[in-house]
Design a protein around this motif. Structure first.
Motif, mmCIF file in Angstrom:
data_model
loop_
_atom_site.group_PDB
_atom_site.id
_atom_site.type_symbol
_atom_site.label_atom_id
_atom_site.label_comp_id
_atom_site.label_asym_id
_atom_site.label_seq_id
_atom_site.Cartn_x
_atom_site.Cartn_y
_atom_site.Cartn_z
ATOM 1 N N LEU A 148 -12.539 -5.648 -22.068
ATOM 2 C CA LEU A 148 -11.499 -4.483 -21.203
ATOM 3 C C LEU A 148 -11.161 -3.420 -22.047
ATOM 4 C CD1 LEU A 148 -9.638 -6.899 -19.111
ATOM 5 C CD2 LEU A 148 -11.022 -5.231 -18.136
ATOM 6 N N TYR A 149 -12.174 -2.930 -22.882
ATOM 7 C CA TYR A 149 -11.781 -1.844 -23.748
ATOM 8 C C TYR A 149 -12.736 -0.711 -23.356
ATOM 9 C CZ TYR A 149 -10.772 -5.899 -26.452
ATOM 10 O OH TYR A 149 -10.217 -7.200 -27.124
ATOM 11 N N PRO A 150 -12.056 0.275 -22.831
ATOM 12 C CA PRO A 150 -13.110 1.247 -22.273
ATOM 13 C C PRO A 150 -13.752 2.206 -23.434
ATOM 14 C CG PRO A 150 -10.839 1.599 -21.344
ATOM 15 C CD PRO A 150 -10.907 0.491 -22.404
ATOM 16 N N GLN A 151 -13.542 2.183 -24.595
ATOM 17 C CA GLN A 151 -13.969 2.799 -25.748
ATOM 18 C C GLN A 151 -14.369 1.654 -26.641
ATOM 19 O OE1 GLN A 151 -10.642 3.695 -24.945
ATOM 20 N NE2 GLN A 151 -11.431 5.466 -23.368
ATOM 21 N N TYR A 152 -15.728 1.779 -27.212
ATOM 22 C CA TYR A 152 -16.259 0.755 -27.968
ATOM 23 C C TYR A 152 -15.607 0.868 -29.594
ATOM 24 C CZ TYR A 152 -19.442 -2.068 -30.619
ATOM 25 O OH TYR A 152 -19.993 -3.001 -31.376
ATOM 26 N N TRP A 173 -27.167 -26.669 -23.605
ATOM 27 C CA TRP A 173 -27.925 -25.840 -22.365
ATOM 28 C C TRP A 173 -27.053 -24.738 -22.385
ATOM 29 C CZ3 TRP A 173 -29.081 -27.364 -16.806
ATOM 30 C CH2 TRP A 173 -29.941 -26.576 -16.151
ATOM 31 N N GLN A 174 -27.656 -23.272 -22.963
ATOM 32 C CA GLN A 174 -26.866 -22.298 -23.248
ATOM 33 C C GLN A 174 -27.212 -21.431 -21.882
ATOM 34 O OE1 GLN A 174 -28.093 -20.380 -26.685
ATOM 35 N NE2 GLN A 174 -26.478 -21.261 -27.964
ATOM 36 N N PRO A 175 -26.318 -20.828 -21.312
ATOM 37 C CA PRO A 175 -26.536 -19.682 -20.256
ATOM 38 C C PRO A 175 -26.971 -18.550 -20.578
ATOM 39 C CG PRO A 175 -23.966 -19.938 -20.713
ATOM 40 C CD PRO A 175 -24.708 -20.899 -21.392
ATOM 41 N N SER A 176 -27.433 -17.731 -19.806
ATOM 42 C CA SER A 176 -28.023 -16.472 -20.083
ATOM 43 C C SER A 176 -26.715 -15.519 -19.966
ATOM 44 C CB SER A 176 -28.952 -15.787 -19.208
ATOM 45 O OG SER A 176 -30.336 -16.571 -19.094
ATOM 46 N N LEU A 177 -26.689 -14.573 -21.157
ATOM 47 C CA LEU A 177 -25.766 -13.844 -21.292
ATOM 48 C C LEU A 177 -25.953 -12.174 -21.195
ATOM 49 C CD1 LEU A 177 -23.751 -15.147 -24.373
ATOM 50 C CD2 LEU A 177 -23.248 -15.697 -22.117
ATOM 51 N N ARG A 178 -25.203 -11.556 -20.672
ATOM 52 C CA ARG A 178 -24.975 -9.962 -20.702
ATOM 53 C C ARG A 178 -23.797 -9.538 -21.387
ATOM 54 N NH1 ARG A 178 -27.784 -7.917 -14.643
ATOM 55 N NH2 ARG A 178 -29.642 -8.696 -15.166
ATOM 56 N N THR A 179 -23.840 -8.621 -21.948
ATOM 57 C CA THR A 179 -22.450 -7.954 -22.392
ATOM 58 C C THR A 179 -22.638 -6.362 -21.728
ATOM 59 O OG1 THR A 179 -23.698 -7.036 -24.408
ATOM 60 C CG2 THR A 179 -22.208 -9.217 -24.372
ATOM 61 N N ALA A 180 -21.341 -6.126 -21.177
ATOM 62 C CA ALA A 180 -21.018 -5.037 -20.577
ATOM 63 C C ALA A 180 -20.949 -3.715 -21.703
ATOM 64 C CB ALA A 180 -20.081 -4.833 -19.708
ATOM 65 N N PRO A 181 -21.492 -2.454 -21.585
ATOM 66 C CA PRO A 181 -21.234 -1.494 -22.459
ATOM 67 C C PRO A 181 -19.878 -0.650 -22.239
ATOM 68 C CG PRO A 181 -22.716 -0.709 -20.563
ATOM 69 C CD PRO A 181 -22.362 -1.970 -20.672
ATOM 70 N N SER A 182 -19.402 -0.058 -22.987
ATOM 71 C CA SER A 182 -18.049 0.669 -22.898
ATOM 72 C C SER A 182 -18.383 1.805 -21.741
ATOM 73 C CB SER A 182 -18.041 1.735 -23.994
ATOM 74 O OG SER A 182 -18.830 2.620 -24.421
ATOM 75 N N TYR A 183 -17.147 1.832 -21.174
ATOM 76 C CA TYR A 183 -16.974 2.955 -19.901
ATOM 77 C C TYR A 183 -16.327 4.124 -20.103
ATOM 78 C CZ TYR A 183 -13.291 0.121 -19.060
ATOM 79 O OH TYR A 183 -11.793 -0.706 -19.066
ATOM 80 N N HIS A 184 -16.340 4.647 -21.442
ATOM 81 C CA HIS A 184 -15.416 5.628 -21.812
ATOM 82 C C HIS A 184 -15.562 6.900 -21.137
ATOM 83 C CE1 HIS A 184 -19.015 6.400 -24.080
ATOM 84 N NE2 HIS A 184 -18.587 7.418 -24.249
ATOM 85 N N ASP A 185 -16.735 7.126 -20.290
ATOM 86 C CA ASP A 185 -17.190 8.377 -19.815
ATOM 87 C C ASP A 185 -17.680 8.215 -18.435
ATOM 88 O OD1 ASP A 185 -19.441 7.093 -20.428
ATOM 89 O OD2 ASP A 185 -20.468 8.799 -21.199
ATOM 90 N N ALA A 186 -17.538 6.956 -17.853
ATOM 91 C CA ALA A 186 -17.684 6.535 -16.659
ATOM 92 C C ALA A 186 -16.930 7.567 -15.741
ATOM 93 C CB ALA A 186 -17.446 5.292 -16.285
ATOM 94 N N ASP A 227 -18.571 3.531 -36.810
ATOM 95 C CA ASP A 227 -17.975 3.014 -35.604
ATOM 96 C C ASP A 227 -17.951 4.192 -34.472
ATOM 97 O OD1 ASP A 227 -15.961 0.366 -35.029
ATOM 98 O OD2 ASP A 227 -15.787 2.076 -33.638
ATOM 99 N N PRO A 228 -18.406 4.156 -33.368
ATOM 100 C CA PRO A 228 -18.434 5.192 -32.309
ATOM 101 C C PRO A 228 -17.109 5.455 -31.850
ATOM 102 C CG PRO A 228 -19.254 3.191 -31.254
ATOM 103 C CD PRO A 228 -19.032 3.120 -32.636
ATOM 104 N N ILE A 287 0.061 9.340 -22.203
ATOM 105 C CA ILE A 287 -0.756 8.621 -21.436
ATOM 106 C C ILE A 287 -1.525 7.856 -22.546
ATOM 107 C CG2 ILE A 287 -2.688 10.153 -20.936
ATOM 108 C CD1 ILE A 287 -3.202 8.429 -18.346
ATOM 109 N N SER A 288 -1.921 6.323 -22.350
ATOM 110 C CA SER A 288 -2.730 5.589 -23.372
ATOM 111 C C SER A 288 -3.993 4.908 -22.724
ATOM 112 C CB SER A 288 -1.772 4.748 -23.957
ATOM 113 O OG SER A 288 -2.472 4.121 -25.334
ATOM 114 N N PRO A 289 -4.916 5.941 -22.471
ATOM 115 C CA PRO A 289 -6.091 5.293 -21.704
ATOM 116 C C PRO A 289 -6.868 4.454 -22.338
ATOM 117 C CG PRO A 289 -6.596 7.646 -22.593
ATOM 118 C CD PRO A 289 -5.108 7.300 -23.078
ATOM 119 N N GLY A 290 -6.848 4.196 -23.739
ATOM 120 C CA GLY A 290 -7.561 3.075 -24.175
ATOM 121 C C GLY A 290 -7.192 1.782 -24.081
#
Length: 352
Positions: A148-152, A173-186, A227-228, A287-290
Protein backbone atom coordinates in the motif's frame (compact mmCIF):
# COMPACT_ATOMS: atom_id res chain seq x y z
CA UNK A 1 -11.61 -22.29 -10.55
CA UNK A 2 -12.49 -25.83 -9.57
CA UNK A 3 -11.12 -27.94 -6.76
CA UNK A 4 -8.91 -30.74 -8.07
CA UNK A 5 -10.25 -34.31 -7.68
CA UNK A 6 -8.11 -36.56 -5.44
CA UNK A 7 -8.36 -40.26 -4.58
CA UNK A 8 -10.76 -41.00 -1.72
CA UNK A 9 -7.93 -41.74 0.72
CA UNK A 10 -5.90 -38.61 -0.17
CA UNK A 11 -5.34 -36.09 2.65
CA UNK A 12 -7.59 -33.07 2.27
CA UNK A 13 -5.82 -30.29 0.37
CA UNK A 14 -7.65 -26.96 0.03
CA UNK A 15 -7.20 -25.55 -3.46
CA UNK A 16 -8.83 -23.19 -5.87
CA UNK A 17 -8.43 -19.82 -4.19
CA UNK A 18 -6.52 -16.67 -5.10
CA UNK A 19 -5.05 -14.65 -2.26
CA UNK A 20 -4.69 -10.88 -2.14
CA UNK A 21 -2.32 -9.63 0.55
CA UNK A 22 -2.43 -5.92 1.30
CA UNK A 23 0.75 -4.80 3.10
CA UNK A 24 1.18 -1.56 5.02
CA UNK A 25 4.18 -0.24 6.91
CA UNK A 26 3.48 -1.19 10.50
CA UNK A 27 2.36 -0.19 13.94
CA UNK A 28 3.26 -0.75 17.57
CA UNK A 29 0.85 -2.70 19.79
CA UNK A 30 0.77 0.08 22.35
CA UNK A 31 2.27 3.43 23.29
CA UNK A 32 4.23 2.14 26.28
CA UNK A 33 8.03 1.91 26.27
CA UNK A 34 8.28 -1.85 25.69
CA UNK A 35 5.79 -1.89 22.82
CA UNK A 36 7.45 1.07 21.16
CA UNK A 37 10.95 -0.34 21.62
CA UNK A 38 9.94 -3.69 20.13
CA UNK A 39 8.37 -1.98 17.12
CA UNK A 40 11.19 0.52 16.55
CA UNK A 41 13.84 -2.16 16.93
CA UNK A 42 12.25 -4.18 14.14
CA UNK A 43 11.74 -1.13 11.95
CA UNK A 44 15.19 0.39 12.42
CA UNK A 45 16.94 -2.99 12.07
CA UNK A 46 15.65 -3.35 8.52
CA UNK A 47 18.65 -2.98 6.21
CA UNK A 48 16.37 -1.55 3.55
CA UNK A 49 15.63 1.32 5.95
CA UNK A 50 19.06 1.86 7.53
CA UNK A 51 21.74 1.00 4.99
CA UNK A 52 24.62 0.63 7.41
CA UNK A 53 26.68 -2.44 8.42
CA UNK A 54 25.06 -4.17 11.41
CA UNK A 55 28.33 -4.13 13.35
CA UNK A 56 28.28 -0.34 13.24
CA UNK A 57 24.54 0.31 13.47
CA UNK A 58 23.20 -2.22 15.97
CA UNK A 59 25.28 -1.14 19.01
CA UNK A 60 24.23 2.47 18.42
CA UNK A 61 20.61 1.49 17.87
CA UNK A 62 20.24 -0.83 20.84
CA UNK A 63 22.32 1.10 23.38
CA UNK A 64 21.59 4.71 22.49
CA UNK A 65 18.67 5.31 20.13
CA UNK A 66 16.31 2.75 21.64
CA UNK A 67 16.97 4.03 25.13
CA UNK A 68 15.35 7.40 24.29
CA UNK A 69 13.34 7.25 21.08
CA UNK A 70 10.59 4.82 22.26
CA UNK A 71 9.40 7.32 24.86
CA UNK A 72 9.27 10.22 22.38
CA UNK A 73 7.57 8.10 19.74
CA UNK A 74 5.12 6.76 22.31
CA UNK A 75 4.13 10.31 23.22
CA UNK A 76 3.43 11.05 19.55
CA UNK A 77 1.32 7.91 19.16
CA UNK A 78 -0.54 8.72 22.37
CA UNK A 79 -1.89 11.91 20.76
CA UNK A 80 -3.56 10.05 17.89
CA UNK A 81 -4.25 6.60 19.42
CA UNK A 82 -7.63 4.95 18.68
CA UNK A 83 -8.75 4.49 22.28
CA UNK A 84 -11.99 2.76 21.39
CA UNK A 85 -10.14 -0.14 19.73
CA UNK A 86 -6.87 0.38 21.66
CA UNK A 87 -4.79 0.44 18.49
CA UNK A 88 -3.17 2.87 16.11
CA UNK A 89 -5.28 4.50 13.37
CA UNK A 90 -3.11 2.80 10.76
CA UNK A 91 -4.19 -0.64 11.98
CA UNK A 92 -7.85 0.44 12.19
CA UNK A 93 -7.89 1.91 8.69
CA UNK A 94 -5.89 -0.86 6.97
CA UNK A 95 -8.25 -3.47 8.42
CA UNK A 96 -11.22 -1.47 7.19
CA UNK A 97 -9.70 -1.21 3.72
CA UNK A 98 -9.18 -4.97 3.50
CA UNK A 99 -12.72 -5.66 4.73
CA UNK A 100 -14.23 -3.23 2.21
CA UNK A 101 -12.31 -4.75 -0.71
CA UNK A 102 -13.16 -8.28 0.44
CA UNK A 103 -16.84 -7.33 0.57
CA UNK A 104 -16.71 -5.92 -2.96
CA UNK A 105 -15.04 -9.08 -4.27
CA UNK A 106 -17.59 -11.28 -2.49
CA UNK A 107 -20.43 -9.55 -4.35
CA UNK A 108 -18.80 -9.66 -7.79
CA UNK A 109 -19.60 -12.82 -9.83
CA UNK A 110 -16.11 -12.66 -11.37
CA UNK A 111 -14.37 -12.91 -7.99
CA UNK A 112 -17.06 -14.37 -5.74
CA UNK A 113 -15.82 -17.43 -3.80
CA UNK A 114 -12.48 -17.18 -5.64
CA UNK A 115 -10.53 -14.38 -3.96
CA UNK A 116 -9.42 -14.21 -0.32
CA UNK A 117 -8.37 -10.73 0.82
CA UNK A 118 -6.17 -10.27 3.89
CA UNK A 119 -3.81 -7.64 5.29
CA UNK A 120 -0.52 -7.51 7.12
CA UNK A 121 2.10 -5.12 8.46
CA UNK A 122 5.76 -5.11 7.49
CA UNK A 123 6.62 -4.26 11.11
CA UNK A 124 4.46 -5.31 14.01
CA UNK A 125 1.22 -7.27 13.83
CA UNK A 126 -0.41 -8.91 12.02
CA UNK A 127 2.91 -10.03 10.60
CA UNK A 128 3.48 -10.97 6.98
CA UNK A 129 4.61 -14.46 8.06
CA UNK A 130 1.38 -15.02 9.96
CA UNK A 131 -0.98 -13.81 7.24
CA UNK A 132 0.93 -15.41 4.38
CA UNK A 133 0.68 -18.78 6.14
CA UNK A 134 -3.05 -18.19 6.67
CA UNK A 135 -3.62 -17.55 2.97
CA UNK A 136 -1.63 -20.64 2.06
CA UNK A 137 -3.64 -22.78 4.48
CA UNK A 138 -6.86 -21.40 2.97
CA UNK A 139 -5.91 -22.94 -0.37
CA UNK A 140 -4.50 -19.87 -2.10
CA UNK A 141 -2.16 -21.37 -4.67
CA UNK A 142 -1.80 -17.96 -6.27
CA UNK A 143 -1.18 -14.85 -4.17
CA UNK A 144 -1.02 -11.22 -5.25
CA UNK A 145 1.13 -9.01 -3.02
CA UNK A 146 -0.09 -5.42 -2.99
CA UNK A 147 2.11 -3.01 -1.00
CA UNK A 148 0.00 0.00 0.00
CA UNK A 149 2.67 2.46 -1.14
CA UNK A 150 1.70 4.51 -4.21
CA UNK A 151 5.31 5.57 -4.82
CA UNK A 152 7.91 2.81 -5.04
CA UNK A 153 10.91 2.82 -2.72
CA UNK A 154 13.34 0.10 -1.74
CA UNK A 155 12.78 1.14 1.89
CA UNK A 156 9.04 0.42 1.70
CA UNK A 157 7.83 -1.59 -1.30
CA UNK A 158 10.94 -3.74 -1.67
CA UNK A 159 11.14 -4.37 2.06
CA UNK A 160 7.54 -5.61 2.15
CA UNK A 161 8.19 -7.95 -0.77
CA UNK A 162 11.41 -9.17 0.87
CA UNK A 163 9.40 -10.42 3.84
CA UNK A 164 6.95 -12.27 1.61
CA UNK A 165 9.81 -13.97 -0.21
CA UNK A 166 11.30 -14.97 3.14
CA UNK A 167 7.95 -16.45 4.13
CA UNK A 168 8.08 -18.53 0.95
CA UNK A 169 11.30 -20.12 2.18
CA UNK A 170 9.38 -21.83 4.99
CA UNK A 171 6.98 -23.63 2.65
CA UNK A 172 7.46 -26.98 0.94
CA UNK A 173 4.71 -26.30 -1.61
CA UNK A 174 5.06 -22.65 -2.53
CA UNK A 175 2.19 -20.70 -4.08
CA UNK A 176 2.75 -18.67 -7.22
CA UNK A 177 3.32 -15.00 -6.50
CA UNK A 178 2.69 -11.70 -8.19
CA UNK A 179 3.79 -8.34 -6.84
CA UNK A 180 1.82 -5.25 -7.84
CA UNK A 181 3.76 -2.27 -9.23
CA UNK A 182 3.56 1.24 -7.82
CA UNK A 183 0.53 3.29 -8.78
CA UNK A 184 1.91 6.80 -8.33
CA UNK A 185 0.56 7.95 -11.71
CA UNK A 186 -2.56 5.78 -12.02
CA UNK A 187 -5.41 7.98 -13.32
CA UNK A 188 -7.83 6.64 -10.70
CA UNK A 189 -5.40 7.47 -7.91
CA UNK A 190 -4.86 11.02 -9.14
CA UNK A 191 -8.62 11.48 -9.58
CA UNK A 192 -9.29 10.24 -6.04
CA UNK A 193 -6.68 12.64 -4.63
CA UNK A 194 -8.10 15.56 -6.58
CA UNK A 195 -11.63 14.72 -5.44
CA UNK A 196 -10.46 14.55 -1.83
CA UNK A 197 -8.72 17.93 -2.07
CA UNK A 198 -11.70 19.59 -3.75
CA UNK A 199 -14.20 18.23 -1.23
CA UNK A 200 -12.07 19.25 1.73
CA UNK A 201 -11.42 22.78 0.47
CA UNK A 202 -15.11 23.32 -0.31
CA UNK A 203 -15.85 22.83 3.40
CA UNK A 204 -13.60 25.74 4.40
CA UNK A 205 -14.77 29.30 4.99
CA UNK A 206 -11.40 30.51 3.65
CA UNK A 207 -9.23 29.83 0.61
CA UNK A 208 -5.70 28.43 0.98
CA UNK A 209 -2.92 30.41 -0.65
CA UNK A 210 -0.88 27.26 -1.21
CA UNK A 211 -1.30 23.47 -1.18
CA UNK A 212 1.72 21.66 0.28
CA UNK A 213 2.02 18.11 -1.03
CA UNK A 214 4.10 16.36 1.62
CA UNK A 215 5.79 12.99 1.13
CA UNK A 216 7.77 10.96 3.63
CA UNK A 217 11.45 11.74 3.20
CA UNK A 218 14.39 9.48 2.41
CA UNK A 219 18.13 10.09 2.61
CA UNK A 220 19.37 11.90 -0.49
CA UNK A 221 21.82 9.05 -1.13
CA UNK A 222 18.89 6.72 -1.90
CA UNK A 223 18.08 8.86 -4.93
CA UNK A 224 21.72 8.90 -5.96
CA UNK A 225 21.80 5.09 -5.78
CA UNK A 226 18.90 4.82 -8.21
CA UNK A 227 15.79 4.65 -6.03
CA UNK A 228 12.84 5.97 -8.13
CA UNK A 229 10.90 7.27 -5.11
CA UNK A 230 11.80 10.96 -5.58
CA UNK A 231 10.75 10.86 -9.24
CA UNK A 232 7.49 9.09 -8.39
CA UNK A 233 6.67 11.73 -5.77
CA UNK A 234 7.41 14.55 -8.19
CA UNK A 235 5.14 13.01 -10.83
CA UNK A 236 2.28 12.46 -8.38
CA UNK A 237 2.47 16.09 -7.24
CA UNK A 238 2.64 17.37 -10.81
CA UNK A 239 -0.31 15.27 -11.97
CA UNK A 240 -2.36 16.28 -8.95
CA UNK A 241 -1.70 19.97 -9.64
CA UNK A 242 -2.68 19.52 -13.30
CA UNK A 243 -5.81 17.63 -12.35
CA UNK A 244 -6.89 20.30 -9.85
CA UNK A 245 -6.45 23.03 -12.44
CA UNK A 246 -5.76 26.74 -12.21
CA UNK A 247 -8.66 27.45 -9.87
CA UNK A 248 -6.95 25.47 -7.08
CA UNK A 249 -4.16 26.88 -4.89
CA UNK A 250 -0.60 26.49 -6.25
CA UNK A 251 0.96 23.11 -5.46
CA UNK A 252 4.38 22.84 -3.78
CA UNK A 253 6.09 19.54 -2.94
CA UNK A 254 7.91 18.99 0.38
CA UNK A 255 9.39 16.04 2.27
CA UNK A 256 8.82 15.24 5.94
CA UNK A 257 10.10 12.95 8.71
CA UNK A 258 13.85 13.26 8.27
CA UNK A 259 15.98 11.42 10.81
CA UNK A 260 19.68 11.59 11.63
CA UNK A 261 22.50 13.86 10.38
CA UNK A 262 22.46 12.90 6.68
CA UNK A 263 21.00 15.11 3.98
CA UNK A 264 17.47 14.03 3.10
CA UNK A 265 15.27 14.79 0.12
CA UNK A 266 14.43 18.48 -0.01
CA UNK A 267 12.68 20.85 0.41
CA UNK A 268 11.97 19.94 4.04
CA UNK A 269 8.34 20.27 5.15
CA UNK A 270 8.98 21.97 8.49
CA UNK A 271 11.55 24.43 7.14
CA UNK A 272 9.39 25.32 4.12
CA UNK A 273 6.28 25.80 6.24
CA UNK A 274 8.06 28.16 8.64
CA UNK A 275 9.53 30.13 5.74
CA UNK A 276 6.15 30.46 4.01
CA UNK A 277 4.57 31.82 7.18
CA UNK A 278 7.41 34.26 7.79
CA UNK A 279 7.22 35.47 4.19
CA UNK A 280 3.54 36.31 4.46
CA UNK A 281 1.53 33.17 3.65
CA UNK A 282 -1.39 33.16 6.06
CA UNK A 283 -3.60 30.31 4.81
CA UNK A 284 -2.18 26.85 4.11
CA UNK A 285 -3.52 23.43 3.11
CA UNK A 286 -1.47 20.21 3.39
CA UNK A 287 -2.00 16.75 1.92
CA UNK A 288 0.23 13.68 2.18
CA UNK A 289 -0.62 11.41 -0.79
CA UNK A 290 2.22 8.95 -0.17
CA UNK A 291 0.26 7.33 2.66
CA UNK A 292 -2.69 5.08 1.84
CA UNK A 293 -3.95 5.48 5.41
CA UNK A 294 -3.59 8.13 8.07
CA UNK A 295 -0.93 7.34 10.65
CA UNK A 296 1.37 9.01 13.16
CA UNK A 297 3.33 10.71 10.36
CA UNK A 298 0.18 12.44 9.11
CA UNK A 299 -2.06 12.84 12.14
CA UNK A 300 0.65 13.87 14.60
CA UNK A 301 3.56 15.14 12.52
CA UNK A 302 1.49 17.12 10.00
CA UNK A 303 -1.91 17.86 11.49
CA UNK A 304 -0.44 18.72 14.91
CA UNK A 305 3.28 19.45 14.51
CA UNK A 306 3.29 21.21 11.14
CA UNK A 307 0.18 23.15 12.10
CA UNK A 308 2.00 24.45 15.20
CA UNK A 309 5.04 25.37 13.12
CA UNK A 310 2.88 27.37 10.71
CA UNK A 311 0.96 29.20 13.44
CA UNK A 312 4.07 29.96 15.52
CA UNK A 313 5.67 31.70 12.53
CA UNK A 314 2.71 33.92 11.65
CA UNK A 315 0.22 31.64 9.89
CA UNK A 316 -3.49 32.09 10.55
CA UNK A 317 -5.44 29.29 8.85
CA UNK A 318 -4.27 25.69 8.38
CA UNK A 319 -6.06 22.58 7.15
CA UNK A 320 -4.80 19.02 6.84
CA UNK A 321 -6.49 16.99 4.08
CA UNK A 322 -6.84 13.38 5.29
CA UNK A 323 -5.41 10.42 3.42
CA UNK A 324 -7.75 8.54 1.11
CA UNK A 325 -8.19 5.93 3.86
CA UNK A 326 -11.30 3.76 3.31
CA UNK A 327 -13.21 6.33 1.27
CA UNK A 328 -15.37 4.90 -1.51
CA UNK A 329 -13.27 6.51 -4.24
CA UNK A 330 -10.12 4.95 -2.76
CA UNK A 331 -11.71 1.52 -2.41
CA UNK A 332 -13.01 1.64 -5.99
CA UNK A 333 -9.58 2.66 -7.26
CA UNK A 334 -7.73 -0.06 -5.32
CA UNK A 335 -10.26 -2.71 -6.37
CA UNK A 336 -9.74 -1.73 -9.99
CA UNK A 337 -5.96 -2.00 -9.65
CA UNK A 338 -6.27 -5.38 -7.95
CA UNK A 339 -8.49 -6.76 -10.70
CA UNK A 340 -5.99 -5.56 -13.28
CA UNK A 341 -3.17 -7.38 -11.51
CA UNK A 342 -5.30 -10.52 -11.15
CA UNK A 343 -5.95 -10.64 -14.88
CA UNK A 344 -5.47 -14.17 -16.21
CA UNK A 345 -5.58 -15.82 -12.81
CA UNK A 346 -9.32 -15.37 -12.43
CA UNK A 347 -9.97 -17.34 -15.60
CA UNK A 348 -7.46 -20.14 -14.86
CA UNK A 349 -8.60 -23.47 -13.43
CA UNK A 350 -6.48 -24.76 -10.57
CA UNK A 351 -4.37 -27.85 -11.20
CA UNK A 352 -2.83 -30.10 -8.56
Amino acid sequence: MQETAFPADHPKVPLGKIGVLLVNLGTPDGTDYRSMRRYLSQFLSDKRVIELPSLLWQPLLQAVILSRRPQRSGEAYEKIWNREKNESPLRTITRSQAEAIAETFSQDPETQDKVVVDWAMRYGRPSIDEVFARLNEAGCRRILIFPLYPQYSAATTASACDMVFRAQLQLRWQPSLRTAPSYHDAPGYIDALAQSVTEQLEKLSWEPEKLLVSFHGLPRENLDKGDPYHCHCQKTARLLGERLGKSAPPVQIVFQSRFGPKEWLQPYADVTTAELARQGTRRLAVISPGFAADCVETLEELNIGLRETFMENGGEEFTYIPCLNDSQSHMDMLTGLLKRELSGWLETKEQA
